[in-house]
Design a protein around this motif. Structure first.
Motif, PDB file in Angstrom:
ATOM      1  N   ALA A  16       1.084  -0.973  -0.122  1.00  0.00           N
ATOM      2  CA  ALA A  16      -0.034  -0.008  -0.070  1.00  0.00           C
ATOM      3  C   ALA A  16       0.570   1.181  -0.225  1.00  0.00           C
ATOM      4  CB  ALA A  16      -1.285  -0.209   1.158  1.00  0.00           C
ATOM      5  N   VAL A  17       1.846   1.660   0.500  1.00  0.00           N
ATOM      6  CA  VAL A  17       2.902   2.453   0.618  1.00  0.00           C
ATOM      7  C   VAL A  17       3.729   2.438  -0.885  1.00  0.00           C
ATOM      8  CG1 VAL A  17       5.077   3.318   1.450  1.00  0.00           C
ATOM      9  CG2 VAL A  17       3.122   2.487   3.420  1.00  0.00           C
ATOM     10  N   ALA A  18       3.666   1.747  -1.518  1.00  0.00           N
ATOM     11  CA  ALA A  18       4.017   1.689  -2.431  1.00  0.00           C
ATOM     12  C   ALA A  18       3.841   2.402  -3.774  1.00  0.00           C
ATOM     13  CB  ALA A  18       5.103   0.568  -2.911  1.00  0.00           C
ATOM     14  N   SER A  19       2.218   1.681  -3.690  1.00  0.00           N
ATOM     15  CA  SER A  19       1.341   2.832  -4.205  1.00  0.00           C
ATOM     16  C   SER A  19       0.780   3.261  -4.481  1.00  0.00           C
ATOM     17  CB  SER A  19      -0.604   0.988  -4.458  1.00  0.00           C
ATOM     18  OG  SER A  19      -1.087   2.104  -4.916  1.00  0.00           O
ATOM     19  N   GLY A  20       0.696   4.296  -3.107  1.00  0.00           N
ATOM     20  CA  GLY A  20       0.906   5.654  -2.749  1.00  0.00           C
ATOM     21  C   GLY A  20       1.715   6.084  -3.318  1.00  0.00           C
ATOM     22  N   ILE A  21       3.209   5.798  -2.961  1.00  0.00           N
ATOM     23  CA  ILE A  21       3.755   6.785  -3.561  1.00  0.00           C
ATOM     24  C   ILE A  21       3.916   6.280  -5.033  1.00  0.00           C
ATOM     25  CG2 ILE A  21       6.467   6.414  -3.728  1.00  0.00           C
ATOM     26  CD1 ILE A  21       6.518   5.463  -1.303  1.00  0.00           C
ATOM     27  N   GLY A  22       3.867   5.512  -5.409  1.00  0.00           N
ATOM     28  CA  GLY A  22       3.926   5.834  -6.502  1.00  0.00           C
ATOM     29  C   GLY A  22       2.660   6.593  -7.530  1.00  0.00           C
ATOM     30  N   GLU A  23       1.660   6.404  -6.888  1.00  0.00           N
ATOM     31  CA  GLU A  23       0.362   7.386  -7.747  1.00  0.00           C
ATOM     32  C   GLU A  23       0.981   8.490  -6.737  1.00  0.00           C
ATOM     33  OE1 GLU A  23      -3.350   6.949  -5.190  1.00  0.00           O
ATOM     34  OE2 GLU A  23      -3.704   4.422  -6.741  1.00  0.00           O
ATOM     35  N   LEU A  24       1.108   9.106  -6.481  1.00  0.00           N
ATOM     36  CA  LEU A  24       2.404  10.626  -5.133  1.00  0.00           C
ATOM     37  C   LEU A  24       3.242  11.076  -6.433  1.00  0.00           C
ATOM     38  CD1 LEU A  24       2.654  12.992  -3.609  1.00  0.00           C
ATOM     39  CD2 LEU A  24       3.919  12.119  -2.519  1.00  0.00           C
ATOM     40  N   ALA A  25       4.303  10.240  -6.857  1.00  0.00           N
ATOM     41  CA  ALA A  25       5.203  10.221  -7.881  1.00  0.00           C
ATOM     42  C   ALA A  25       4.190  10.472  -9.528  1.00  0.00           C
ATOM     43  CB  ALA A  25       6.386   9.443  -8.433  1.00  0.00           C
ATOM     44  N   GLY A  26       3.352   9.869  -9.338  1.00  0.00           N
ATOM     45  CA  GLY A  26       2.434  10.180 -10.728  1.00  0.00           C
ATOM     46  C   GLY A  26       1.466  11.320 -11.318  1.00  0.00           C
ATOM     47  N   THR A  27       1.739  11.531 -10.145  1.00  0.00           N
ATOM     48  CA  THR A  27       0.643  13.436 -10.561  1.00  0.00           C
ATOM     49  C   THR A  27       1.944  14.258 -10.413  1.00  0.00           C
ATOM     50  OG1 THR A  27      -0.739  12.268  -8.712  1.00  0.00           O
ATOM     51  CG2 THR A  27      -1.012  14.801  -9.143  1.00  0.00           C
ATOM     52  N   GLU A  28       3.239  14.379  -9.777  1.00  0.00           N
ATOM     53  CA  GLU A  28       3.924  15.735  -9.723  1.00  0.00           C
ATOM     54  C   GLU A  28       4.419  15.380 -11.360  1.00  0.00           C
ATOM     55  OE1 GLU A  28       5.401  16.320  -5.169  1.00  0.00           O
ATOM     56  OE2 GLU A  28       6.344  14.579  -6.085  1.00  0.00           O
ATOM     57  N   VAL A  29       4.804  14.169 -11.460  1.00  0.00           N
ATOM     58  CA  VAL A  29       5.353  13.628 -12.642  1.00  0.00           C
ATOM     59  C   VAL A  29       4.612  14.410 -13.723  1.00  0.00           C
ATOM     60  CG1 VAL A  29       6.778  12.278 -14.235  1.00  0.00           C
ATOM     61  CG2 VAL A  29       7.240  12.473 -11.505  1.00  0.00           C
ATOM     62  N   LYS A  30       3.546  14.290 -14.072  1.00  0.00           N
ATOM     63  CA  LYS A  30       2.896  14.567 -15.358  1.00  0.00           C
ATOM     64  C   LYS A  30       2.342  16.371 -15.080  1.00  0.00           C
ATOM     65  CE  LYS A  30      -1.018  11.159 -14.827  1.00  0.00           C
ATOM     66  NZ  LYS A  30      -2.166  10.143 -14.763  1.00  0.00           N
ATOM     67  N   SER A  31       2.309  16.848 -14.241  1.00  0.00           N
ATOM     68  CA  SER A  31       2.440  18.414 -14.602  1.00  0.00           C
ATOM     69  C   SER A  31       4.047  18.910 -14.848  1.00  0.00           C
ATOM     70  CB  SER A  31       2.867  19.293 -13.235  1.00  0.00           C
ATOM     71  OG  SER A  31       4.502  18.635 -12.240  1.00  0.00           O
ATOM     72  N   SER A  32       5.385  18.195 -14.436  1.00  0.00           N
ATOM     73  CA  SER A  32       6.264  18.443 -15.600  1.00  0.00           C
ATOM     74  C   SER A  32       6.179  17.701 -16.791  1.00  0.00           C
ATOM     75  CB  SER A  32       7.640  18.209 -14.884  1.00  0.00           C
ATOM     76  OG  SER A  32       7.401  18.687 -13.224  1.00  0.00           O
ATOM     77  N   ALA A  33       5.433  17.198 -17.064  1.00  0.00           N
ATOM     78  CA  ALA A  33       5.904  16.558 -18.178  1.00  0.00           C
ATOM     79  C   ALA A  33       5.632  17.237 -19.816  1.00  0.00           C
ATOM     80  CB  ALA A  33       4.715  14.711 -18.581  1.00  0.00           C
ATOM     81  N   LYS A  34       4.934  18.518 -19.261  1.00  0.00           N
ATOM     82  CA  LYS A  34       4.403  18.978 -20.839  1.00  0.00           C
ATOM     83  C   LYS A  34       5.411  20.454 -20.943  1.00  0.00           C
ATOM     84  CE  LYS A  34       1.078  22.288 -22.602  1.00  0.00           C
ATOM     85  NZ  LYS A  34       0.063  23.188 -22.177  1.00  0.00           N
TER      86      LYS A  34
END
Length: 181
Positions: A16-34
């Motif tokens: 569950a911790v790894a899943s939460g960290i993955g979601e957080l990373a995905g959210t942060e990376v999406k904003s910088s991806a553009k």
């Protein structure tokens, strides 16, 4: 609680911790991806445009400038060719420099996923401190269970009234009572 239960709880919660960290990373990376995509595309364009323009278009426009210098200024053919290609080279350098500056500006908008980094540090720090505490709790519980078992065994042996007069049984009882004292 047994050590295996502690380890199974840790294993279950780490997913569950790894899943939460993955979601957080995905959210942060999406904003910088553009910004990252635009910057990378522009730098790719710099290379492609610079190469293609200097190879293909450069010859045609260089000859055009050379022809203009030859006709308008009355310069020699070789000097006209030289000036035509130099002027073209300078124009293309201006275009390439402008694209490089814009691309570099886009890369400045890319940020590290600091929230994810902090969360990973905090999660693994908590796991690192909870495992030794869990092992200590498990060892204490096992020691306590051994003491209770020994006390129960001693109490049961003391409360048993022996009706049997078997000499071997009586000898064992005396030996056990001496060892307990």
């Amino acid at each position: 609680m047994r050590p295996s239960e502690y380890l199974s709880r840790i294993a279950a919660s780490s997913g569950a911790v790894a899943s939460g960290i993955g979601e957080l990373a995905g959210t942060e990376v999406k904003s910088s991806a553009k910004g990252l995509g635009i910057g990378a595309s522009l730098f790719a364009g710099v290379g492609l445009f610079g190469y293609t323009s200097l190879k293909i278009l450069g010859f045609g426009v260089g000859f055009l400038f050379a022809w203009i210098f030859w006709k308008a200024a009355g310069l020699s053919v070789l000097f006209s060719l030289f000036l035509g290609f130099v002027v073209l080279f300078v124009l293309f350098l201006v275009v390439v420099a402008a694209m490089a500056i814009i691309g570099k500006g886009q890369f400045k908008h890319v940020k590290l996923p600091q929230g994810t980094i902090d969360e990973v540090k905090a999660s693994f720090g908590a796991i690192g401190t909870s495992i030794p505490a869990g092992v200590k709790d498990a060892e204490d519980a096992l020691d306590e269970a051994k003491v209770v078992k020994a006390q129960t065994k001693a109490t049961a042996a003391a409360n048993v009234v022996s009706i049997v007069r078997d000499p071997i049984y009586l000898a064992r009882q005396r030996r056990d009572s001496r060892a307990a004292s």
